[in-house]
Design a protein around this motif. Sequence first.
Motif, mmCIF file in Angstrom:
data_model
loop_
_atom_site.group_PDB
_atom_site.id
_atom_site.type_symbol
_atom_site.label_atom_id
_atom_site.label_comp_id
_atom_site.label_asym_id
_atom_site.label_seq_id
_atom_site.Cartn_x
_atom_site.Cartn_y
_atom_site.Cartn_z
ATOM 1 N N GLU A 1 60.222 32.241 79.312
ATOM 2 C CA GLU A 1 59.949 32.864 80.598
ATOM 3 C C GLU A 1 60.536 31.989 81.691
ATOM 4 N N VAL B 1 60.879 31.483 85.867
ATOM 5 C CA VAL B 1 60.175 31.871 87.084
ATOM 6 C C VAL B 1 61.000 31.376 88.276
ATOM 7 N N CYS C 1 59.669 28.327 91.631
ATOM 8 C CA CYS C 1 58.588 27.403 91.274
ATOM 9 C C CYS C 1 59.089 25.977 91.239
#
Length: 97
Positions: free
Chosen positions: A92, A94, A97
């Motif tokens: 995953e 993101v 961040c």
Amino acid sequence: MSQGSTRRSRPVGAARSRRWPYLLLAGLLALLGLAAACAQVATHPSGPPRLAVDRDSVDLGRHVYGERVRAEFRLTNTGSGLLKIDGEPEIETVEGC
């Protein structure tokens, strides 16, 4: 005994002396079977596998989203069972961040 009979008698110890190779072979086969059973228990632990990762997260610094970066993780089986990882891992990403 009658005159026409040609029966031979063996000494009592002769029958015993012929049995010992078979008894020895049976004992060796029993020991091999026991050793194989013990080896089977040693190679197939009964507990569950447990996956441990050397870190929880990775900070790769600032990059443009979509740019290829590389991170390495060390995976260790800390359980006693066989750990199998099938297929491709899901990753995953993101943004921000």
